[in-house]
Design a protein around this motif. Structure first.
Motif, PDB file in Angstrom:
ATOM      1  N   VAL A 162       0.839  -1.208   0.000  1.00  0.00           N
ATOM      2  CA  VAL A 162       0.000   0.000   0.000  1.00  0.00           C
ATOM      3  C   VAL A 162       0.873   1.257   0.000  1.00  0.00           C
ATOM      4  CG1 VAL A 162      -1.657   1.341   1.374  1.00  0.00           C
ATOM      5  CG2 VAL A 162      -2.030  -1.108   0.996  1.00  0.00           C
ATOM      6  N   TYR A 163       1.905   1.296   0.840  1.00  0.00           N
ATOM      7  CA  TYR A 163       2.755   2.495   0.884  1.00  0.00           C
ATOM      8  C   TYR A 163       3.543   2.683  -0.411  1.00  0.00           C
ATOM      9  CZ  TYR A 163       1.530   3.376   5.720  1.00  0.00           C
ATOM     10  OH  TYR A 163       0.844   3.665   6.863  1.00  0.00           O
ATOM     11  N   LEU A 164       3.986   1.612  -1.017  1.00  0.00           N
ATOM     12  CA  LEU A 164       4.664   1.721  -2.306  1.00  0.00           C
ATOM     13  C   LEU A 164       3.694   2.246  -3.369  1.00  0.00           C
ATOM     14  CD1 LEU A 164       7.242   1.335  -3.929  1.00  0.00           C
ATOM     15  CD2 LEU A 164       6.547  -1.033  -4.330  1.00  0.00           C
ATOM     16  N   ASN A 165       2.457   1.765  -3.331  1.00  0.00           N
ATOM     17  CA  ASN A 165       1.450   2.248  -4.281  1.00  0.00           C
ATOM     18  C   ASN A 165       1.152   3.728  -4.064  1.00  0.00           C
ATOM     19  OD1 ASN A 165       1.217  -0.241  -5.551  1.00  0.00           O
ATOM     20  ND2 ASN A 165      -0.538  -0.875  -4.339  1.00  0.00           N
ATOM     21  N   ILE A 166       1.018   4.147  -2.799  1.00  0.00           N
ATOM     22  CA  ILE A 166       0.793   5.573  -2.506  1.00  0.00           C
ATOM     23  C   ILE A 166       1.942   6.407  -3.064  1.00  0.00           C
ATOM     24  CG2 ILE A 166       0.751   7.322  -0.668  1.00  0.00           C
ATOM     25  CD1 ILE A 166      -0.832   5.359   1.044  1.00  0.00           C
ATOM     26  N   LEU A 167       3.146   5.961  -2.818  1.00  0.00           N
ATOM     27  CA  LEU A 167       4.327   6.679  -3.296  1.00  0.00           C
ATOM     28  C   LEU A 167       4.316   6.798  -4.818  1.00  0.00           C
ATOM     29  CD1 LEU A 167       6.986   8.010  -2.497  1.00  0.00           C
ATOM     30  CD2 LEU A 167       8.052   5.762  -2.609  1.00  0.00           C
ATOM     31  N   ASN A 168       4.040   5.714  -5.515  1.00  0.00           N
ATOM     32  CA  ASN A 168       3.994   5.743  -6.985  1.00  0.00           C
ATOM     33  C   ASN A 168       2.891   6.666  -7.496  1.00  0.00           C
ATOM     34  OD1 ASN A 168       6.161   4.071  -7.776  1.00  0.00           O
ATOM     35  ND2 ASN A 168       4.998   2.265  -7.169  1.00  0.00           N
ATOM     36  N   ILE A 169       1.741   6.653  -6.848  1.00  0.00           N
ATOM     37  CA  ILE A 169       0.621   7.517  -7.259  1.00  0.00           C
ATOM     38  C   ILE A 169       0.997   8.984  -7.069  1.00  0.00           C
ATOM     39  CG2 ILE A 169      -1.732   8.227  -6.661  1.00  0.00           C
ATOM     40  CD1 ILE A 169      -2.159   5.153  -5.956  1.00  0.00           C
ATOM     41  N   LEU A 170       1.550   9.324  -5.912  1.00  0.00           N
ATOM     42  CA  LEU A 170       1.907  10.716  -5.634  1.00  0.00           C
ATOM     43  C   LEU A 170       3.033  11.197  -6.538  1.00  0.00           C
ATOM     44  CD1 LEU A 170       1.557  10.826  -1.744  1.00  0.00           C
ATOM     45  CD2 LEU A 170      -0.059  11.648  -3.476  1.00  0.00           C
ATOM     46  N   VAL A 171       4.018  10.362  -6.800  1.00  0.00           N
ATOM     47  CA  VAL A 171       5.094  10.743  -7.721  1.00  0.00           C
ATOM     48  C   VAL A 171       4.515  10.956  -9.124  1.00  0.00           C
ATOM     49  CG1 VAL A 171       7.177   9.904  -8.898  1.00  0.00           C
ATOM     50  CG2 VAL A 171       6.988   9.744  -6.411  1.00  0.00           C
ATOM     51  N   GLY A 172       3.592  10.112  -9.538  1.00  0.00           N
ATOM     52  CA  GLY A 172       2.931  10.289 -10.834  1.00  0.00           C
ATOM     53  C   GLY A 172       2.211  11.626 -10.921  1.00  0.00           C
ATOM     54  N   ARG A 173       1.543  11.998  -9.844  1.00  0.00           N
ATOM     55  CA  ARG A 173       0.855  13.299  -9.815  1.00  0.00           C
ATOM     56  C   ARG A 173       1.856  14.447  -9.891  1.00  0.00           C
ATOM     57  NH1 ARG A 173      -3.788  12.510  -5.194  1.00  0.00           N
ATOM     58  NH2 ARG A 173      -5.029  10.969  -6.326  1.00  0.00           N
ATOM     59  N   LEU A 174       2.966  14.330  -9.165  1.00  0.00           N
ATOM     60  CA  LEU A 174       3.989  15.379  -9.209  1.00  0.00           C
ATOM     61  C   LEU A 174       4.590  15.511 -10.609  1.00  0.00           C
ATOM     62  CD1 LEU A 174       5.822  14.816  -5.822  1.00  0.00           C
ATOM     63  CD2 LEU A 174       4.437  16.796  -6.472  1.00  0.00           C
ATOM     64  N   ARG A 175       4.848  14.388 -11.250  1.00  0.00           N
ATOM     65  CA  ARG A 175       5.384  14.437 -12.618  1.00  0.00           C
ATOM     66  C   ARG A 175       4.393  15.130 -13.560  1.00  0.00           C
ATOM     67  NH1 ARG A 175       9.949  11.599 -13.583  1.00  0.00           N
ATOM     68  NH2 ARG A 175      10.575  10.042 -12.044  1.00  0.00           N
ATOM     69  N   HIS A 176       3.111  14.847 -13.369  1.00  0.00           N
ATOM     70  CA  HIS A 176       2.087  15.479 -14.200  1.00  0.00           C
ATOM     71  C   HIS A 176       2.081  17.000 -13.972  1.00  0.00           C
ATOM     72  CE1 HIS A 176      -1.608  15.891 -16.447  1.00  0.00           C
ATOM     73  NE2 HIS A 176      -2.087  16.620 -15.465  1.00  0.00           N
ATOM     74  N   ILE A 177       2.177  17.409 -12.720  1.00  0.00           N
ATOM     75  CA  ILE A 177       2.227  18.848 -12.400  1.00  0.00           C
ATOM     76  C   ILE A 177       3.464  19.480 -13.019  1.00  0.00           C
ATOM     77  CG2 ILE A 177       2.561  20.499 -10.511  1.00  0.00           C
ATOM     78  CD1 ILE A 177       0.712  18.653  -8.832  1.00  0.00           C
ATOM     79  N   ASN A 178       4.608  18.781 -12.938  1.00  0.00           N
ATOM     80  CA  ASN A 178       5.834  19.299 -13.547  1.00  0.00           C
ATOM     81  C   ASN A 178       5.657  19.507 -15.046  1.00  0.00           C
ATOM     82  OD1 ASN A 178       7.081  19.240 -11.068  1.00  0.00           O
ATOM     83  ND2 ASN A 178       8.283  17.403 -11.488  1.00  0.00           N
ATOM     84  N   MET A 179       5.006  18.563 -15.721  1.00  0.00           N
ATOM     85  CA  MET A 179       4.765  18.707 -17.165  1.00  0.00           C
ATOM     86  C   MET A 179       3.852  19.895 -17.441  1.00  0.00           C
ATOM     87  SD  MET A 179       4.589  14.748 -18.628  1.00  0.00           S
ATOM     88  CE  MET A 179       2.848  14.795 -18.605  1.00  0.00           C
ATOM     89  N   GLU A 180       2.838  20.101 -16.589  1.00  0.00           N
ATOM     90  CA  GLU A 180       1.952  21.257 -16.771  1.00  0.00           C
ATOM     91  C   GLU A 180       2.725  22.554 -16.609  1.00  0.00           C
ATOM     92  OE1 GLU A 180      -1.277  20.681 -14.032  1.00  0.00           O
ATOM     93  OE2 GLU A 180      -2.399  19.482 -15.475  1.00  0.00           O
ATOM     94  N   TYR A 181       3.587  22.633 -15.595  1.00  0.00           N
ATOM     95  CA  TYR A 181       4.412  23.824 -15.409  1.00  0.00           C
ATOM     96  C   TYR A 181       5.322  24.043 -16.608  1.00  0.00           C
ATOM     97  CZ  TYR A 181       3.161  24.488 -10.486  1.00  0.00           C
ATOM     98  OH  TYR A 181       2.503  24.725  -9.306  1.00  0.00           O
ATOM     99  N   ASP A 182       5.886  22.972 -17.112  1.00  0.00           N
ATOM    100  CA  ASP A 182       6.773  23.067 -18.278  1.00  0.00           C
ATOM    101  C   ASP A 182       6.027  23.649 -19.461  1.00  0.00           C
ATOM    102  OD1 ASP A 182       9.276  22.705 -19.533  1.00  0.00           O
ATOM    103  OD2 ASP A 182       8.531  20.868 -20.488  1.00  0.00           O
ATOM    104  N   GLU A 183       4.787  23.230 -19.678  1.00  0.00           N
ATOM    105  CA  GLU A 183       3.992  23.758 -20.786  1.00  0.00           C
ATOM    106  C   GLU A 183       3.678  25.224 -20.606  1.00  0.00           C
ATOM    107  OE1 GLU A 183       0.536  21.284 -21.249  1.00  0.00           O
ATOM    108  OE2 GLU A 183       1.739  19.494 -21.628  1.00  0.00           O
ATOM    109  N   ILE A 184       3.478  25.628 -19.364  1.00  0.00           N
ATOM    110  CA  ILE A 184       3.144  27.035 -19.080  1.00  0.00           C
ATOM    111  C   ILE A 184       4.374  27.923 -19.241  1.00  0.00           C
ATOM    112  CG2 ILE A 184       2.484  28.641 -17.244  1.00  0.00           C
ATOM    113  CD1 ILE A 184       0.693  26.377 -16.142  1.00  0.00           C
ATOM    114  N   TYR A 185       5.514  27.463 -18.758  1.00  0.00           N
ATOM    115  CA  TYR A 185       6.692  28.320 -18.681  1.00  0.00           C
ATOM    116  C   TYR A 185       7.707  28.150 -19.810  1.00  0.00           C
ATOM    117  CZ  TYR A 185       4.863  29.465 -14.138  1.00  0.00           C
ATOM    118  OH  TYR A 185       4.041  29.894 -13.122  1.00  0.00           O
ATOM    119  N   VAL A 186       7.429  27.278 -20.772  1.00  0.00           N
ATOM    120  CA  VAL A 186       8.355  27.128 -21.905  1.00  0.00           C
ATOM    121  C   VAL A 186       8.256  28.380 -22.756  1.00  0.00           C
ATOM    122  CG1 VAL A 186       8.770  25.882 -24.042  1.00  0.00           C
ATOM    123  CG2 VAL A 186       8.350  24.618 -21.935  1.00  0.00           C
ATOM    124  N   LEU A 187       9.416  28.928 -23.121  1.00  0.00           N
ATOM    125  CA  LEU A 187       9.451  30.169 -23.918  1.00  0.00           C
ATOM    126  C   LEU A 187       9.217  29.910 -25.376  1.00  0.00           C
ATOM    127  CD1 LEU A 187      12.505  31.823 -22.180  1.00  0.00           C
ATOM    128  CD2 LEU A 187      10.090  32.316 -21.816  1.00  0.00           C
TER     129      LEU A 187
END
Length: 160
Positions: free
Chosen positions: A135-160
């Protein structure tokens, strides 16, 4: 083949990926099914939340409301963070760190959810290292997946 509908939902839920049917039955015994109405506040920012919720049907919006949990703090507008649908879950932050909810969750459609309290989930995890590790490994993978998604969204917003 799993017969019980709640048990079927738990078996397909990412948090419980890799668990055996007997493990799922132990978790199922600690679950509560709850119906909710459109516009119902399921979690309020700033308030104590001690459960994780899995949407069986319906839809909910995760947001930072205009008026925060801190009466002194007011946002210029509501900030929509996510839309949660069937199979999605919320409440995991407080489940992990036992702090008040960092956002509100408001039903945008009537539906039903599964609630598992921190106390009930902890009682299972504390008594079974294999389930806890999964369960804790699954939580970790889910949260890291969400963070990666947020990072990609930021990249799309801030790419020049």
């Amino acid at each position: 083949m799993i017969e019980n509908k709640t048990l079927q939902i738990l078996s397909s839920f990412p948090l419980f990926k890799g668990l055996k049917e007997a493990d799922l039955k132990a978790i199922h015994a600690k679950c509560q099914r709850i119906k909710f109405k459109e516009t119902e506040t399921l979690i309020k920012e700033g308030q104590t939340n001690s459960a994780i919720y899995i949407i069986i049907e319906g839809e909910a919006e995760v947001c930072l409301p205009e008026q925060s949990g801190d009466i002194k703090h007011r946002r210029p507008t509501k900030v929509k963070l996510a839309i949660e649908n069937e199979g999605d879950f919320f409440g995991e932050y407080s489940l992990i760190d036992s702090k008040p909810a960092s956002a509100s969750v408001i039903a945008t459609q009537a539906g039903e959810l599964i609630k598992i309290t921190k106390y009930n989930l902890d009682s299972i995890l504390e008594n079974n290292d294999r389930i806890a590790k999964t369960v804790y490994l699954n939580i970790l993978n889910i949260l890291v997946g969400r963070l990666r998604h947020i990072n990609m969204e930021y990249d799309e917003i801030y790419v020049l």
